[in-house]
Design a protein around this motif. Structure first.
Motif, mmCIF file in Angstrom:
data_model
loop_
_atom_site.group_PDB
_atom_site.id
_atom_site.type_symbol
_atom_site.label_atom_id
_atom_site.label_comp_id
_atom_site.label_asym_id
_atom_site.label_seq_id
_atom_site.Cartn_x
_atom_site.Cartn_y
_atom_site.Cartn_z
ATOM 1 N N ALA A 439 33.431 46.047 -10.985
ATOM 2 C CA ALA A 439 34.869 46.175 -10.725
ATOM 3 C C ALA A 439 35.148 46.428 -9.251
ATOM 4 O O ALA A 439 36.036 45.812 -8.653
ATOM 5 N N MET A 440 34.389 47.339 -8.657
ATOM 6 C CA MET A 440 34.674 47.708 -7.273
ATOM 7 C C MET A 440 34.151 46.681 -6.275
ATOM 8 O O MET A 440 34.657 46.591 -5.156
ATOM 9 N N HIS A 441 33.162 45.891 -6.636
ATOM 10 C CA HIS A 441 32.658 44.859 -5.722
ATOM 11 C C HIS A 441 33.500 43.589 -5.799
ATOM 12 O O HIS A 441 33.775 42.957 -4.770
ATOM 13 N N ASN A 442 33.931 43.223 -6.999
ATOM 14 C CA ASN A 442 34.622 41.946 -7.170
ATOM 15 C C ASN A 442 36.146 42.052 -7.135
ATOM 16 O O ASN A 442 36.823 41.113 -6.750
ATOM 17 N N ILE A 443 36.675 43.170 -7.585
ATOM 18 C CA ILE A 443 38.133 43.342 -7.604
ATOM 19 C C ILE A 443 38.564 44.338 -6.538
ATOM 20 O O ILE A 443 39.442 44.068 -5.735
ATOM 21 N N ILE A 667 50.722 58.888 7.458
ATOM 22 C CA ILE A 667 50.150 57.861 6.584
ATOM 23 C C ILE A 667 51.256 56.910 6.148
ATOM 24 O O ILE A 667 52.286 57.350 5.628
ATOM 25 N N THR A 668 51.039 55.624 6.372
ATOM 26 C CA THR A 668 51.988 54.630 5.884
ATOM 27 C C THR A 668 51.687 54.347 4.421
ATOM 28 O O THR A 668 50.583 53.926 4.072
ATOM 29 N N VAL A 669 52.654 54.619 3.574
ATOM 30 C CA VAL A 669 52.464 54.521 2.134
ATOM 31 C C VAL A 669 52.377 53.058 1.711
ATOM 32 O O VAL A 669 53.285 52.270 1.968
ATOM 33 N N GLU A 670 51.282 52.705 1.091
ATOM 34 C CA GLU A 670 51.070 51.337 0.643
ATOM 35 C C GLU A 670 51.573 51.151 -0.780
ATOM 36 O O GLU A 670 51.587 52.099 -1.584
ATOM 37 N N ALA A 671 51.954 49.936 -1.101
ATOM 38 C CA ALA A 671 52.377 49.625 -2.473
ATOM 39 C C ALA A 671 51.159 49.641 -3.385
ATOM 40 O O ALA A 671 50.061 49.253 -2.987
ATOM 41 N N PRO A 672 51.318 50.074 -4.611
ATOM 42 C CA PRO A 672 50.198 50.022 -5.551
ATOM 43 C C PRO A 672 49.946 48.584 -5.980
ATOM 44 O O PRO A 672 50.828 47.733 -5.835
ATOM 45 N N PRO A 673 48.768 48.277 -6.505
ATOM 46 C CA PRO A 673 48.528 46.931 -7.031
ATOM 47 C C PRO A 673 49.514 46.622 -8.151
ATOM 48 O O PRO A 673 49.880 47.508 -8.935
ATOM 49 N N THR A 674 49.973 45.379 -8.211
ATOM 50 C CA THR A 674 50.902 45.003 -9.280
ATOM 51 C C THR A 674 50.196 44.920 -10.627
ATOM 52 O O THR A 674 50.825 45.045 -11.670
ATOM 53 N N ASN A 675 48.876 44.705 -10.597
ATOM 54 C CA ASN A 675 48.089 44.612 -11.826
ATOM 55 C C ASN A 675 46.849 45.498 -11.680
ATOM 56 O O ASN A 675 45.730 45.022 -11.584
ATOM 57 N N PRO A 676 47.067 46.825 -11.638
ATOM 58 C CA PRO A 676 45.945 47.731 -11.381
ATOM 59 C C PRO A 676 44.884 47.661 -12.474
ATOM 60 O O PRO A 676 45.198 47.435 -13.638
ATOM 61 N N LEU A 677 43.648 47.868 -12.057
ATOM 62 C CA LEU A 677 42.510 47.706 -12.943
ATOM 63 C C LEU A 677 42.570 48.646 -14.143
ATOM 64 O O LEU A 677 42.159 48.293 -15.247
#
Length: 788
Positions: A439-443, A667-677
């Motif tokens: 998961a962490m290597h590919n996504i 810290i500039t707040v980033e958007a979360p993934p739209t399709n989190p794992l």
């Protein structure tokens, strides 16, 4: 709560098919279900003592649907201490485990996937674009014994369902609510089969008569008939039964158990007996909860009670919830908020709700729904299963890693027993690690991935790079947690380390003088960092793992003050400590996991307990309210900021959408993934999922891999002492040198343990540097390399 007329006698107890309703001139209340039936019908039920005011040796008494045998003369609560021995569970469930009708404490959240609905939380009003829902009105409780009325209703339902296609169907009736309130509704003279066969003849429906004849002519058969109709005539539709949120929500509740005792256990008992969510071929897909707009609006605290009820019921039946026909006037402000920060949608999702349907349109609600569309709450991950994809593009490497399972599980992932023996870990397994690594290597997370390969070298060199990266990570994991077989942080606080007493219950709040809940607060402004999980004083959570030596402290836990105060366990607002005195006459092989750690009976607190008990003497000098942020996972994710960062990027983000793109505390707040794992995991509401998840066993690894990607691989000391240190350059340098020396692993160990790439940092010397070196060497050797 059930309402009956005032009764003029002092106490009247009426047995209603397994419940006692106790009434006096001032109140009416339902008390706990009686243990009635074949297994325990001949035993006294506590507090009805076998001998007046006590029990004698060999006497059997029942408490909370479990029968205990008195070992000797006793006046204690059955099962609470060593004067009692377990006899049997009255409902036939396995002795030593929770009775069937117990507050659920699931290892994983309910999957909120419902056919025809998106993988994001749905909020809708009548004019909104949303999946089609269809409400079917069925027989009222007063019509169940009227054959003609029953037949007519079945005819109407069949005609409607026959046209339902793929809609979501809500079956609405007062019958379930009445049955929950009054067990006398569970009548056994309903002409279910005759009425349904008549309806089939009238409509020409193709419902299987054999299945109809298999139904019973009682309330269960009546309910199952509806499941059969929908499953047969609308196989593409999803459906659920409607339940009302009752008056219990208006009452004050200390915590989860209070809500269960007041409402949830009655509801799940009925649903369990009717088997509406059990039979795979015909089971309902969701539960539709309603709240009458004719009743008083719920306050924020009362909605908390209501959502706790929703979660408990759906956890029990293992099905998601819909909040249907919610009063816009009463509920829109609570769930949608005046700002995005005030929205309670994520709280609803944590309570197993996948959709809220409001009853009326308003301009304000429409605006809030439109605003929500820009930052929808995800409910589960949509994508290919990770284990089906290859770990890397080099098949020879993939094969070598897969084939290493036996040697890694049995020769590398070892922990030390109290007898100083090294045995295979029961918590950490190689296949789970590979799943997490995949998961962490590919996504990865927000474009950041666990590095294994370089595009600049050949496959043979890349195989060495990958194995070295893996070994460096595992060397730390073996030292931090695997050697202790721990996922949760152990309680090792003692006076000599600055604790107020030895093994205080408040170890969950922080050890070595730390305050884990404060790891997430800007010390200057006092405000939370952008990614910090919010404080949660209502959290009730227990660790799963613990030390295993004789009399070792129980797993750590967090609980609200109100819950502990209700039981008289706090002394001047403080909890106590663990004492390892007191031998256990029997060592439990199973424990009741439906109870929090602190609720469990003496010598039944954890599996394998040989001695020790809680001493509630106030010696901790603080409470454990809001203290759920202890270390978890393979490299011990700790504190509200670390859990929050993990939750934002991997789980169901809690971060206010209006802060995305803004700079907060540098810290500039980033958007979360739209399709989190792991969109189904809300690690801020339940950080314990890192250790408890059975469906995602790799999450305990991913917590550490995420830390590695963001803190080790990305280590940077621009303008500082270690400005020239770069993870990728150092790993390549080590490989190019022929795997010689310990500088690379020492530097990595320094980052993990002390915060800098060195054996000694400003925070001190690296702990157990020799062990980390040995771990690194061992993993490399077991993976076929020859470190020098």
């Amino acid at each position: 709560m059930i309402k009956i007329n005032k009764i003029t006698v002092a106490i009247l107890s009426v047995m209603l098919s397994g419940y006692v309703y106790a009434s006096d001139e001032n109140q009416t209340s339902r008390v706990a279900p009686l243990a009635i039936g074949g297994l325990c019908e001949s035993f006294n039920i506590y507090p009805d003592w076998t001998r007046g005011d006590h029990a004698g040796g060999g006497d059997i008494m029942v408490h909370k649907n479990i029968a205990y045998s008195a070992v000797y003369w006793t006046q204690t609560v059955p099962g609470s201490d060593s004067s009692w021995a377990l006899h049997l569970n009255c409902d036939g469930s396995e002795p030593g485990t929770a009775p069937v009708l117990s507050l659920p404490n699931p290892m994983d959240p309910i999957r909120l996937e419902v056919a025809g609905w998106p993988n994001t939380f749905v909020v809708a009003s009548p004019s909104s674009v949303a999946p089609t829902t269809l409400t079917v009105e069925t027989s009222k409780s007063t019509e169940l014994t009227d054959l003609n009325q029953l037949t007519s209703t079945f005819v109407s339902i069949i005609e409607v369902i026959d046209q339902a296609s793929s809609s979501s169907i809500i079956i609405n009736s007062d019958v379930l609510d009445k049955a929950i309130q009054d067990k006398n509704v569970l009548i056994d003279n309903i002409a279910v089969k005759e009425a349904l066969i008549n309806a089939i003849d009238i409509t020409g429906s193709k419902i299987d008569i054999t299945q109809v004849n298999a139904l019973s002519n009682d309330l269960k058969g009546w309910a199952q008939a509806h499941n059969l109709i929908v499953s047969t005539l609308a196989p593409e539709a999803s459906f659920g039964w409607s339940l009302s949120i009752g008056d219990f929500a208006y009452d004050t509740h200390s915590g989860r158990q209070s809500v269960w005792n007041a409402a949830s256990n009655y509801t799940v008992d009925v649903l369990d007996k009717l088997e509406l969510y059990k039979v795979a071929a015909t089971k309902a897909d969701f539960v539709a909860f309603t709240k009458s707009s004719a009743a008083t609006a719920l306050s924020s605290e009362q909605w908390h009670n209501a959502l706790e009820y929703v979660k408990q019921v759906t956890d029990y039946v293992k099905s998601p919830a819909m909040l249907a026909n919610m009063s816009t006037t009463q509920a829109a402000d609570y769930f949608m908020g005046q700002t995005t920060k005030e929205q309670k949608i994520r709280k609803a999702a944590y309570s197993n709700v996948f959709a809220i349907l409001f009853d009326k349109d308003t301009a304000e609600l429409t605006t809030k729904i439109e605003r929500y569309q820009d930052a929808k709450v995800p409910l589960y991950y949509v994508g290919e299963e990770l284990e089906k994809g290859s770990l890397t593009r080099i098949e020879a490497l993939n094969s070598e890693l897969t084939n290493a399972t036996d040697v890694m599980d049995n020769e590398v992932f070892l922990y030390e027993t109290p007898q100083s023996q090294w045995v295979p870990s029961t918590v950490y397994k190689w296949p789970d690690f590979l799943d997490g690594l995949n998961a962490m290597h590919n996504i990865g997370v927000a474009g950041n991935k666990f590095w294994l390969l370089s595009d600049e070298v050949d496959d043979a060199t890349n195989i060495i790079y990958a194995k070295v990266a893996i070994a460096a990570f595992l060397a730390q994991s073996m030292q931090e947690t695997i050697r202790y077989n721990a996922c949760d942080e152990n309680n090792w606080s003692e006076v000599k380390y600055g604790a107020p007493t030895d093994y205080p219950m408040s170890a969950s709040c922080g050890q070595l003088g730390q305050k884990y809940a404060d790891y997430g607060v800007n010390p200057v402004s006092g405000l939370d960092f952008a990614y910090s999980c919010p404080r949660d004083n209502k959290m009730e959570v227990s660790a799963l793992t613990h030390a295993k030596w004789y009399g070792a402290p129980a797993p750590v836990f967090a609980a609200p003050d109100a819950v502990l105060e209700e039981r008289g366990l706090l002394v001047n607002g403080s909890v106590g400590r663990w004492t390892n005195n007191g031998h256990c006459n029997s060592v439990p092989e199973k424990v009741d996991t439906s109870k929090q750690v602190w609720e469990r009976d003496e010598c039944k607190i954890y599996v394998g307990q040989k001695a020790g008990s809680f001493l509630w003497d106030g010696s901790s000098q603080e409470s454990v309210e809001g203290c759920g942020w202890w270390g978890r996972g393979v490299i011990q994710t700790t504190g509200r900021q670390n859990f929050g960062t993990l939750n934002h990027y991997l789980g169901r983000s809690h971060v206010d959408p209006e802060t995305i793109g803004k700079t907060i505390d540098g810290i500039t707040v980033e958007a979360p993934p739209t399709n989190p794992l792991y969109a189904d995991l809300d690690l801020c509401s339940n950080p314990g999922l890192i250790c408890s998840s059975e469906e995602n066993k790799e999450i305990k690894w991913i917590a550490g891999l995420f830390y590695w990607v963001t803190s080790v691989q990305a280590y940077s000391d621009i303008g500082g002492q270690y400005a020239d240190w770069n993870y990728y350059n150092e790993i390549k340098k080590y490989v190019d040198s022929g795997l010689k020396g310990t500088q690379f692993i020492d530097d990595v160990s320094g980052i993990v343990n002390r915060g800098c790439p060195d054996t000694t940092c400003s925070t001190g010397d690296v702990h157990n540097i020799k062990e980390r070196q040995a771990n690194f060497k061992l993993v490399l050797e077991k993976l076929g390399l020859n470190p020098q």
